[in-house]
Write a protein that holds these residues in place. Structure first.
Motif, PDB file in Angstrom:
ATOM      1  N   CYS A 119       0.841  -1.194   0.000  1.00 47.16           N
ATOM      2  CA  CYS A 119       0.000   0.000   0.000  1.00 47.16           C
ATOM      3  C   CYS A 119       0.884   1.256   0.000  1.00 47.16           C
ATOM      4  O   CYS A 119       2.062   1.190   0.356  1.00 47.16           O
ATOM      5  CB  CYS A 119      -0.868  -0.006   1.256  1.00 47.16           C
ATOM      6  SG  CYS A 119       0.154  -0.133   2.720  1.00 47.16           S
ATOM      7  N   PRO A 156       0.952   4.013   2.015  1.00 49.07           N
ATOM      8  CA  PRO A 156       1.617   4.453   3.253  1.00 49.07           C
ATOM      9  C   PRO A 156       2.876   3.639   3.549  1.00 49.07           C
ATOM     10  O   PRO A 156       3.906   4.200   3.940  1.00 49.07           O
ATOM     11  CB  PRO A 156       0.554   4.218   4.329  1.00 49.07           C
ATOM     12  CG  PRO A 156      -0.740   4.276   3.606  1.00 49.07           C
ATOM     13  CD  PRO A 156      -0.475   3.703   2.252  1.00 49.07           C
ATOM     14  N   ALA A 157       2.802   2.325   3.356  1.00 49.08           N
ATOM     15  CA  ALA A 157       3.970   1.493   3.663  1.00 49.08           C
ATOM     16  C   ALA A 157       5.120   1.760   2.692  1.00 49.08           C
ATOM     17  O   ALA A 157       6.287   1.642   3.049  1.00 49.08           O
ATOM     18  CB  ALA A 157       3.577   0.025   3.639  1.00 49.08           C
ATOM     19  N   CYS A 166      -0.163  -2.695  12.218  1.00 43.86           N
ATOM     20  CA  CYS A 166      -0.187  -3.405  10.932  1.00 43.86           C
ATOM     21  C   CYS A 166       1.224  -3.873  10.547  1.00 43.86           C
ATOM     22  O   CYS A 166       2.175  -3.080  10.576  1.00 43.86           O
ATOM     23  CB  CYS A 166      -0.727  -2.440   9.884  1.00 43.86           C
ATOM     24  SG  CYS A 166      -0.309  -2.902   8.224  1.00 43.86           S
ATOM     25  N   ALA A 211       2.543  -4.353   7.763  1.00 42.44           N
ATOM     26  CA  ALA A 211       3.126  -3.590   6.639  1.00 42.44           C
ATOM     27  C   ALA A 211       3.843  -2.343   7.170  1.00 42.44           C
ATOM     28  O   ALA A 211       4.872  -1.920   6.637  1.00 42.44           O
ATOM     29  CB  ALA A 211       2.040  -3.195   5.653  1.00 42.44           C
ATOM     30  N   ILE A 212       3.292  -1.766   8.232  1.00 43.32           N
ATOM     31  CA  ILE A 212       3.939  -0.589   8.836  1.00 43.32           C
ATOM     32  C   ILE A 212       5.212  -1.021   9.549  1.00 43.32           C
ATOM     33  O   ILE A 212       6.279  -0.418   9.373  1.00 43.32           O
ATOM     34  CB  ILE A 212       2.981   0.084   9.855  1.00 43.32           C
ATOM     35  CG1 ILE A 212       1.772   0.658   9.124  1.00 43.32           C
ATOM     36  CG2 ILE A 212       3.704   1.151  10.669  1.00 43.32           C
ATOM     37  CD1 ILE A 212       0.769   1.347  10.029  1.00 43.32           C
ATOM     38  N   ARG A 235      -6.191   6.603   9.983  1.00 39.85           N
ATOM     39  CA  ARG A 235      -5.064   6.277  10.849  1.00 39.85           C
ATOM     40  C   ARG A 235      -4.192   7.523  11.053  1.00 39.85           C
ATOM     41  O   ARG A 235      -4.320   8.490  10.299  1.00 39.85           O
ATOM     42  CB  ARG A 235      -4.242   5.175  10.187  1.00 39.85           C
ATOM     43  CG  ARG A 235      -4.995   3.882  10.189  1.00 39.85           C
ATOM     44  CD  ARG A 235      -4.555   2.958   9.097  1.00 39.85           C
ATOM     45  NE  ARG A 235      -5.479   1.851   9.080  1.00 39.85           N
ATOM     46  CZ  ARG A 235      -5.387   0.811   9.910  1.00 39.85           C
ATOM     47  NH1 ARG A 235      -4.391   0.718  10.757  1.00 39.85           N
ATOM     48  NH2 ARG A 235      -6.278  -0.146   9.878  1.00 39.85           N
ATOM     49  N   TYR A 295      -1.300   8.311  10.163  1.00 41.28           N
ATOM     50  CA  TYR A 295      -0.568   8.807   8.990  1.00 41.28           C
ATOM     51  C   TYR A 295      -1.490   9.484   7.976  1.00 41.28           C
ATOM     52  O   TYR A 295      -1.017  10.077   7.016  1.00 41.28           O
ATOM     53  CB  TYR A 295       0.259   7.700   8.322  1.00 41.28           C
ATOM     54  CG  TYR A 295      -0.526   6.469   7.926  1.00 41.28           C
ATOM     55  CD1 TYR A 295      -1.456   6.505   6.906  1.00 41.28           C
ATOM     56  CD2 TYR A 295      -0.313   5.254   8.568  1.00 41.28           C
ATOM     57  CE1 TYR A 295      -2.171   5.389   6.533  1.00 41.28           C
ATOM     58  CE2 TYR A 295      -1.015   4.120   8.217  1.00 41.28           C
ATOM     59  CZ  TYR A 295      -1.957   4.194   7.195  1.00 41.28           C
ATOM     60  OH  TYR A 295      -2.657   3.077   6.835  1.00 41.28           O
ATOM     61  N   ASN A 309      -6.698   3.376   2.455  1.00 34.74           N
ATOM     62  CA  ASN A 309      -5.817   3.253   1.297  1.00 34.74           C
ATOM     63  C   ASN A 309      -6.050   2.013   0.449  1.00 34.74           C
ATOM     64  O   ASN A 309      -6.496   0.986   0.950  1.00 34.74           O
ATOM     65  CB  ASN A 309      -4.359   3.280   1.750  1.00 34.74           C
ATOM     66  CG  ASN A 309      -3.960   4.650   2.190  1.00 34.74           C
ATOM     67  OD1 ASN A 309      -4.127   5.000   3.349  1.00 34.74           O
ATOM     68  ND2 ASN A 309      -3.523   5.462   1.260  1.00 34.74           N
ATOM     69  N   LYS A 360      -5.278  -1.278  -1.248  1.00 36.49           N
ATOM     70  CA  LYS A 360      -4.545  -2.454  -0.764  1.00 36.49           C
ATOM     71  C   LYS A 360      -4.519  -2.551   0.758  1.00 36.49           C
ATOM     72  O   LYS A 360      -3.646  -3.217   1.305  1.00 36.49           O
ATOM     73  CB  LYS A 360      -3.093  -2.473  -1.260  1.00 36.49           C
ATOM     74  CG  LYS A 360      -2.935  -2.724  -2.737  1.00 36.49           C
ATOM     75  CD  LYS A 360      -1.488  -3.032  -3.033  1.00 36.49           C
ATOM     76  CE  LYS A 360      -1.273  -3.155  -4.537  1.00 36.49           C
ATOM     77  NZ  LYS A 360       0.106  -3.270  -4.889  1.00 36.49           N
ATOM     78  N   CYS A 361      -5.402  -1.838   1.455  1.00 33.66           N
ATOM     79  CA  CYS A 361      -5.374  -1.948   2.916  1.00 33.66           C
ATOM     80  C   CYS A 361      -6.208  -3.138   3.370  1.00 33.66           C
ATOM     81  O   CYS A 361      -7.434  -3.091   3.357  1.00 33.66           O
ATOM     82  CB  CYS A 361      -5.891  -0.679   3.581  1.00 33.66           C
ATOM     83  SG  CYS A 361      -5.825  -0.856   5.374  1.00 33.66           S
ATOM     84  N   GLY A 362      -5.536  -4.167   3.762  1.00 36.71           N
ATOM     85  CA  GLY A 362      -6.235  -5.367   4.217  1.00 36.71           C
ATOM     86  C   GLY A 362      -6.824  -5.213   5.603  1.00 36.71           C
ATOM     87  O   GLY A 362      -7.654  -6.014   6.021  1.00 36.71           O
ATOM     88  N   HIS A 363      -6.399  -4.202   6.346  1.00 37.44           N
ATOM     89  CA  HIS A 363      -6.911  -4.028   7.706  1.00 37.44           C
ATOM     90  C   HIS A 363      -8.225  -3.264   7.725  1.00 37.44           C
ATOM     91  O   HIS A 363      -9.093  -3.537   8.539  1.00 37.44           O
ATOM     92  CB  HIS A 363      -5.900  -3.260   8.554  1.00 37.44           C
ATOM     93  CG  HIS A 363      -4.742  -4.100   8.920  1.00 37.44           C
ATOM     94  ND1 HIS A 363      -4.707  -4.835  10.080  1.00 37.44           N
ATOM     95  CD2 HIS A 363      -3.603  -4.362   8.254  1.00 37.44           C
ATOM     96  CE1 HIS A 363      -3.568  -5.499  10.109  1.00 37.44           C
ATOM     97  NE2 HIS A 363      -2.882  -5.229   9.025  1.00 37.44           N
TER      98      HIS A 363
HETATM   99  S1  SF4 Z   1      -3.003  -0.270   7.756  1.00 42.38           S
HETATM  100 FE1  SF4 Z   1      -3.511  -0.740   5.639  1.00 42.38          FE
HETATM  101  S2  SF4 Z   1      -2.873   1.030   4.430  1.00 42.38           S
HETATM  102 FE2  SF4 Z   1      -1.929   1.170   6.466  1.00 42.38          FE
HETATM  103  S3  SF4 Z   1       0.084   0.294   6.217  1.00 42.38           S
HETATM  104 FE3  SF4 Z   1      -1.266  -1.356   6.914  1.00 42.38          FE
HETATM  105  S4  SF4 Z   1      -2.044  -2.326   5.067  1.00 42.38           S
HETATM  106 FE4  SF4 Z   1      -1.138  -0.368   4.501  1.00 42.38          FE
END
Ligand code: SF4
Ligand code: SF4
Length: 1001
Positions: A684, A686-687, A731, A733-734, A833, A835, A923, A925-928
């Motif tokens: 995504c 942000p990551a 997350c 990814a973060i 979130r 960010y 965002n 591709k945000c799976g959360h």
């Molecule tokens: S919360 Fe969603 S958009 Fe944010 S970094 Fe994780 S996967 Fe990406």
């Protein structure tokens, strides 16, 4: 070896066709030396949307194609190279690379740029560009590769069985393979006849006038993305005349054409036309309102709603499918209660049906007849038009014919509308009366598919839906605009429209070059100056003294300041804007200012050891002395948008000078583009941002003044005040983004080592303060010469700074809420979130709402003092529904993620506060976020509170769709505000909010 990825050739060809470039001229199109404009390279639909917009601003075709090549190349260098440096020799393969000069030049330019940036060593006696070229036989490399493979694997050569099997498949096998595919659009001829009787739109009969008659009427002008429509509406609201023009590139020309046609249709009958008012709608509504001095410009969603309500008494759902956009308006008691618009990912469905028909060699008018012939049809996956395009290619390979593919494509349209765009799985909530409108509904195959889909959703239910196609489906927006012109006239408004004669006489020049560039800020937007000349003495135009009047309009400016040429005028606009912004709080901005400011925390460290007998003490004394000189860079990303004061406080308390804690710049398109090319994964947005921010620290901040450390911690959990949650994780990814950024800068060469920077991606557990303390000590004990005690004091100074920040923003939010309640105003809570405070991620959407007068809060700023909590949640606690005001277990059982949990609690807060509404942002591709969309929407809407969203946000800023959403949300919020005022009993005359309403409602 670089081969253009699947679909690139098709995108180039589609855009070529749109720009009317003859196929044989495409190969000679150039890149070198041409001015480039922003074109999204992520996918063909995005690129096409940008090219459309630029073309309408008058950007020359050669610059458009060069910009497209640039976008394709940059996208590939960013994503497909996975961060590797491409090494010479670079072979350009595939049709577009082999034939298009401009694309080859773009590759050469950008690859050489990367080589230079990365100081890649190249042979000295050769021009680097000569190392990048299409080889002879570039088209056949895959086939040649297959031969090579065959030669190397001789033992398999006997496997070749001849072409019989292939022939069998082509002639028979593929037909068998189609058995079991979905049926066509009709099961019998009788069904088809019945359907046509019910849904075929009757041919429009234009009004007949008597010679000499003075025809009076209102004009609605809808300048859409793919076509321009105008209608003439009689004072008793009947459509007298229509005209239509497929967009030729410039809205002024298209408008002259459609308005000219209306006039001709009247004058051809020897009658005269008296226009009582004109209102514009569509993407170019504002510039045309100004050019034509129209009476008003209304947003498309509103125009479509007014139009449907004019013709049909009972309306629950309006589904408008135009060339580019899909709009769904959900009504209750004749009022819009909610609307859904496509994101860019589902854009272009109507246009796609049309262009596919054209690709098959038939006009769109014959689409339905062709599709109706199919007995079976292939099943397309719903979603983005780019995937549909590749499905078409696969289905053709499988032997599906044109009729079948067109039928399959029609069938996927309702899935795109209802499952992808509207995301409405349950139709029973919507009501029974559906109106289908928009130009795409002229295509009966599309209508049949939609009718079948909607009816299937009511299967087994007692009630059946009533689905109707708007009787002027293609002009519904224009009719809505004409109705608005009539309404204004009824209210006594005197039309300001310059008239049809003056419109016909409009001449204009459009200039886009360095002289039109806006220099009022560092963005330096490339604007277009449109100089419009009309007959003298026209209101709003300046007489030139040479028998004409003129006025300059400015397009392509990203903000209001760029709408003028002179600094003095810009200052006037800025002053007005500043005053408006000042009077409307925006806690996103206030938080950002607070978050990253130096704190001036007192020194909590140990004194420098006076006696340095041992080497250990000597080293420690040196490290302590060095603290004042140490410069620490921190990427301004992700969790720093909630935690920066913690680290600022920690470092300052240890003697790091506050000015030596350097954050990377705020995210901008330029920052992202400059630093993203080393990315090896494509998560995504942000990551992905950690990488360009670290790039910014290394290549910008470090070059300005040397950095010693880059601190980019991997924080895996957070402390939360919420109750009864199952976890407080961050997350992944973060968490992992620092590690993947580190890999990018160390993969081929350790850039940190080369620059003399220590890169620290310290793993931290903030939910366990004791562990956090140990982790910080381990990381910084040597660098800073720390003792455990002073580390403990620094950690506590950090937490104190963080608590201070939280206290300040929550207190500020409390003030804003109080003001909202006192003044009976509506505030917007950004459900996003931390960010999403980053202006580069939220694309300044919330600043636009602030300009419209809506105070902005964020989920993290919502106050949690006892009084507020009791007011909002007290009854539920007393009733035992929740154990505590901060308990979210009543709405969300899977409460593992800190930020998701917070979003849900904030949704509950908004739902219970009468002066707040929610806008969710998330965002691509945000799976959360995806699993919580419906939950959040339900929490808010069940209370009757408006909920809106901006989903699938990423690096591309779709300005047109953002504008449409903002204007539509504003329109509906004004109505909602009116309800709030009425409920509160406040007198509109004493209320700013209501003042606005009286003007705008
Ligand atoms: S919360 Fe969603 S958009 Fe944010 S970094 Fe994780 S996967 Fe990406
Ligand atoms: S139009 Fe606005 S954003 Fe663009 S350069 Fe001018 S001032 Fe900056």
């Amino acid at each position: 070896m670089i081969s253009v990825p699947g679909g690139t050739g098709a995108v180039i060809d589609k855009i070529r066709a749109k720009l009317n470039i003859p196929p044989d001229e495409l190969c000679d199109s150039q890149y070198d030396g041409l001015r480039l404009h922003h074109v999204a390279g992520k996918c063909g639909v995005f690129a096409e949307t940008d090219i459309n917009g630029l073309q309408k601003q008058g950007v020359p075709i050669n610059e458009l194609m060069a910009s497209l090549y640039e976008a394709i190349v940059i996208q590939n260098l960013t994503v497909l190279t996975r961060g590797h440096t491409i090494r010479p020799h670079v072979l350009l393969l595939g049709g577009p690379n082999a034939f298009i000069a401009g694309l080859q030049q773009a590759w050469k330019h950008n690859i050489v740029k990367v080589w230079n940036e990365r100081e890649f060593s190249l042979p000295e006696d050769i021009n680097p560009e000569d190392l990048i070229y299409p080889p002879g036989n570039a088209l056949y490399f895959a086939a040649l590769g297959a031969i090579e493979f065959g030669i190397e694997n001789e033992q398999q050569a006997d496997n070749y069985q001849g072409i019989e099997d292939l022939e069998y498949y082509i002639n028979e096998g593929r037909l068998q393979a189609q058995i079991g595919a979905q049926p066509g659009l009709f099961s019998s001829a009788a069904e088809l006849t019945k359907f046509k009787q019910k849904y075929a739109t009757t041919q429009f009969k234009k009004a007949v006038f008597s010679p000499g008659e003075k025809v009076q009427g209102f004009i609605g002008l809808d300048v859409g993305s793919t076509s321009t429509k105008a209608v003439l509406l009689s004072p008793d609201k009947k459509v007298l005349l229509k005209s239509y023009q497929l967009s030729k590139g410039n809205p002024i020309d298209d408008t002259k054409k459609v308005l000219g046609e209306l006039l001709t249709q009247v004058e051809d009958q020897d009658a005269t036309l008296d226009v009582l008012g004109l209102v514009t709608t569509g993407y170019a509504k504002d510039i045309l309102r100004d050019v034509l001095k129209a009476d008003s410009a209304i947003v498309e969603t509103v125009a479509h709603t007014e139009s449907a309500l004019h013709y049909y008494k009972k309306v629950d759902v309006i589904c408008d499918v135009g060339g580019q956009d899909i709009k769904i308006m959900l009504l209750r008691y004749g009022k819009v209660k909610e609307f859904k618009l496509n994101t860019q990912c589902s854009a272009g469905n109507g246009y796609f049906l049309q262009s596919t028909a054209n690709d098959f060699g038939i006009p769109v008018e014959q689409y339905a007849e062709s599709a109706f012939k199919a007995q079976n049809s292939p099943t397309f996956g719903y979603g983005c038009a780019v995937f549909l395009q590749s499905d078409i290619v696969s289905f053709q390979r499988q032997g599906w014919n044109r009729d079948e593919i067109l039928a399959g494509l029609a069938k996927v349209l309702p899935k795109n509308i209802w499952l992808y765009v509207a995301q409405i799985p349950n139709f029973s909530k919507l009501g029974l009366n559906f109106i289908l409108q928009g130009g795409t509904q002229y295509n009966l195959a599309a209508v049949k598919a939609q009718v079948d889909f909607i009816e299937s959703r009511f299967k087994g239910k007692d009630e059946k839906p009533l689905i109707r196609v708007h009787k002027h489906c293609g002009e519904s927006g224009a009719i809505g605009a004409a109705l608005e012109a009539r309404r204004l006239c009824e209210e006594g408004h005197q039309s300001t429209f310059i008239g049809l004669q003056s419109t016909a006489g409009i001449k204009y020049t459009s200039t886009t070059n360095e002289s039109t560039r806006c220099l009022f800020c560092k963005n330096k937007c490339l604007r277009t100056f449109i100089d419009v000349h009309i007959e003298p003495n026209s209101t709003g135009y300046k007489n030139n003294g040479n028998g004409s009047a003129s006025r300059r309009f400015i397009a392509g400016n990203s903000c209001e300041k760029g709408s003028v040429e002179h600094v003095k005028d810009m200052r006037g606009i800025k002053k007005k804007l500043d005053t408006a912004l000042k009077s409307t709080p925006n806690l996103i901005e206030e938080c950002n200012k607070e978050l990253f400011k130096p704190l001036g925390v007192a020194y909590e460290g140990d004194p420098v050891p006076k006696r340095t007998y041992s080497a250990k003490t000597r080293i420690r004394a040196e490290a302590i002395n060095n603290r004042a000189k140490l410069r620490i860079g921190i990427p301004r990303v992700l969790l720093m948008y909630s935690l920066a004061p913690l680290f600022q406080g920690y470092f300052e308390s240890l003697g790091i000078k506050k000015g030596n804690i350097i954050y990377s710049d705020y995210t901008t398109e330029n920052l992202y583009k400059t630093g993203c090319k080393r990315g090896s994964i494509d998560p995504c947005y942000p990551a992905k941002l950690s990488l360009p921010h670290i790039h910014n620290l290394i290549y910008k901040q470090n070059k300005k003044r040397k950095l010693d450390v880059i601190f980019s911690p991997m924080i895996c959990d957070l402390k939360s005040d919420l109750k009864n949650t199952s976890g407080n994780w961050i997350c992944p990814a973060i968490v992992a983004s620092s590690e993947s950024a580190k890999a990018a800068f160390t993969k081929e060469e350790d850039i940190f080592e080369r620059e003399g920077i220590k890169f620290l991606n310290t793993f931290l557990n903030l939910n366990e303060p004791r562990l956090f303390e140990i982790q910080m000590f381990k990381e910084f004990s040597k660098i800073l010469g720390l003792s455990k005690e002073e580390n403990r004091r620094a950690v506590s100074a950090g937490f104190k700074a963080l608590e201070g920040y939280k206290h300040r923003i929550k207190h500020r939010a409390l003030e804003v809420l109080q003001q909202l309640e006192d003044e009976q105003k509506i505030g917007i809570v950004m459900l996003g979130r931390p960010y999403h405070n980053d202006p580069g991620i939220n694309h300044d959407i919330f600043t636009e709402f602030q300009k419209l007068g809506y105070p902005i809060l964020t989920q993290d700023t919502l106050p949690a003092d006892e009084e507020t909590l009791n007011k909002l949640f007290g009854e539920e606690v007393d009733a035992g529904i929740v154990s505590h005001p901060l308990d979210i277990s009543d709405v969300w059982k899977n409460s593992l993620s800190t930020n998701v949990n917070m979003k849900l609690w904030a949704a509950k807060f908004v739902a219970r506060h009468p002066n707040l509404i929610a806008i969710e942002i998330s965002n691509f591709k945000c799976g959360h976020d995806a699993p919580t969309y419906n939950v959040i929407e339900d929490i808010i809407e069940t209370s009757g509170t408006p909920y809106f969203s901006f989903k699938d946000v990423d690096e591309n800023k779709p300005s047109g769709s953002i504008r449409l959403r903002i204007e539509t949300i504003d329109y509906f919020l004004k109505r909602y505000k009116k309800e709030v005022v009425e409920k509160s009993g406040a007198h509109p005359a004493n209320n700013n909010l209501a003042d606005g309403l009286l003007v705008n409602a």
